[in-house]
Design a protein around this motif. Structure first.
Motif, short mmCIF file in Angstrom:
data_model
loop_
_atom_site.label_atom_id
_atom_site.label_comp_id
_atom_site.label_asym_id
_atom_site.label_seq_id
_atom_site.Cartn_x
_atom_site.Cartn_y
_atom_site.Cartn_z
N ASP A 142 0.84 -1.20 0.00
CA ASP A 142 0.00 0.00 0.00
C ASP A 142 0.87 1.25 0.00
OD1 ASP A 142 -2.11 1.77 0.14
OD2 ASP A 142 -2.62 1.31 2.22
N ILE A 143 1.59 1.46 -1.09
CA ILE A 143 2.49 2.60 -1.20
C ILE A 143 1.70 3.91 -1.17
CG2 ILE A 143 4.29 3.70 -2.60
CD1 ILE A 143 5.01 0.88 -1.53
N MET A 144 0.56 3.93 -1.86
CA MET A 144 -0.26 5.15 -1.88
C MET A 144 -0.76 5.48 -0.48
SD MET A 144 -1.34 7.69 -3.43
CE MET A 144 -1.46 7.59 -5.18
N GLY A 145 -1.15 4.46 0.27
CA GLY A 145 -1.59 4.69 1.65
C GLY A 145 -0.48 5.26 2.50
N ALA A 146 0.72 4.73 2.33
CA ALA A 146 1.88 5.25 3.07
C ALA A 146 2.11 6.71 2.74
CB ALA A 146 3.12 4.42 2.76
N LEU A 147 2.03 7.04 1.46
CA LEU A 147 2.24 8.41 1.04
C LEU A 147 1.14 9.33 1.56
CD1 LEU A 147 3.97 10.39 -0.53
CD2 LEU A 147 2.74 9.77 -2.59
N LEU A 148 -0.11 8.87 1.49
CA LEU A 148 -1.23 9.70 1.94
C LEU A 148 -1.21 9.94 3.45
CD1 LEU A 148 -4.13 8.24 -0.23
CD2 LEU A 148 -3.05 10.48 -0.47
N ARG A 149 -0.88 8.91 4.21
CA ARG A 149 -0.93 9.02 5.67
C ARG A 149 0.38 9.50 6.30
NH1 ARG A 149 -4.44 4.99 4.40
NH2 ARG A 149 -2.99 3.26 4.34
N HIS A 150 1.49 9.28 5.61
CA HIS A 150 2.79 9.58 6.21
C HIS A 150 3.74 10.21 5.18
CE1 HIS A 150 1.57 7.13 9.63
NE2 HIS A 150 1.23 6.18 8.78
N ALA A 151 3.30 11.25 4.52
CA ALA A 151 4.10 11.87 3.47
C ALA A 151 5.46 12.32 3.98
CB ALA A 151 3.36 13.05 2.85
N ASP A 152 5.51 12.86 5.19
CA ASP A 152 6.78 13.34 5.73
C ASP A 152 7.77 12.18 5.89
OD1 ASP A 152 8.24 15.69 6.78
OD2 ASP A 152 8.31 14.47 8.60
N ALA A 153 7.29 11.04 6.36
CA ALA A 153 8.17 9.87 6.52
C ALA A 153 8.65 9.36 5.17
CB ALA A 153 7.43 8.76 7.28
N VAL A 154 7.78 9.37 4.17
CA VAL A 154 8.17 8.93 2.82
C VAL A 154 9.25 9.86 2.27
CG1 VAL A 154 7.39 8.62 0.44
CG2 VAL A 154 5.96 7.81 2.33
N ILE A 155 9.05 11.16 2.43
CA ILE A 155 10.03 12.14 1.94
C ILE A 155 11.37 11.96 2.66
CG2 ILE A 155 10.60 14.60 1.79
CD1 ILE A 155 7.47 15.03 1.52
N GLU A 156 11.33 11.82 3.98
CA GLU A 156 12.56 11.66 4.76
C GLU A 156 13.30 10.37 4.39
OE1 GLU A 156 15.46 12.73 7.62
OE2 GLU A 156 13.90 13.89 6.65
N ALA A 157 12.58 9.26 4.34
CA ALA A 157 13.22 7.98 3.99
C ALA A 157 13.79 8.02 2.58
CB ALA A 157 12.21 6.84 4.13
N THR A 158 13.08 8.65 1.69
CA THR A 158 13.55 8.75 0.30
C THR A 158 14.82 9.59 0.22
OG1 THR A 158 11.30 8.49 -0.53
CG2 THR A 158 12.91 9.45 -2.04
N ALA A 159 14.84 10.72 0.90
CA ALA A 159 16.03 11.59 0.88
C ALA A 159 17.24 10.86 1.46
CB ALA A 159 15.76 12.87 1.66
N ILE A 160 17.04 10.15 2.56
CA ILE A 160 18.14 9.40 3.18
C ILE A 160 18.60 8.28 2.26
CG2 ILE A 160 18.77 7.88 5.09
CD1 ILE A 160 16.71 9.58 6.78
N GLY A 161 17.64 7.50 1.77
CA GLY A 161 17.97 6.35 0.94
C GLY A 161 18.59 6.71 -0.39
#
Length: 123
Positions: A35-54
């Motif tokens: 559920d990638i879309m759910g992760a993005l919708l509910r936790h956009a900040d975490a997705v952005i942070e994890a993406t920047a780090i990764g």
């Protein structure tokens, strides 16, 4: 591919691991279930942070991009790290846990089973 994106990505390093795991923790279950879309919708900040780090890109740079850049880069980060964690890190953690369990339980010598057998054979 967007020319401003990194061409290749490597799995996160040990130095990045604490921040990456902290960022991915709120979205791990959703990602694991697909559920990638759910992760993005509910936790956009975490997705952005994890993406920047990764991806080893500056978070401010990523924040200035359009959402399609985030989606593309996040999927690449997940792909690289998912394979790495599933194929290399988790088996290593499981092996280490098994070794520690043997040490904590006293190993094979002097195990409770061998002493129980000794006491039953004695008069």
């Amino acid at each position: 591919m967007n020319p401003s994106l990194p061409e290749t990505l490597e799995p996160v390093s040990v130095a990045d691991l604490p921040a990456f795991l902290k960022a991915i923790e709120p979205i791990a279950a959703e990602i694991a279930s697909g559920d990638i879309m759910g992760a993005l919708l509910r936790h956009a900040d975490a997705v952005i942070e994890a993406t920047a780090i990764g991806a080893r890109v500056d978070r401010a740079w990523l924040g200035a991009q359009k959402p399609d850049v985030l989606v593309e880069l996040a999927s690449r980060v997940l792909e690289v790290n998912w394979d790495f964690f599933v194929q290399r890190v988790l088996p290593a953690i499981n092996q280490a846990a098994e070794r520690l369990a043997r040490i904590v339980s006293g190993g094979t010598s002097g195990s409770p089973d061998s002493s129980a057998q000794d006491s039953t054979t004695q008069p």
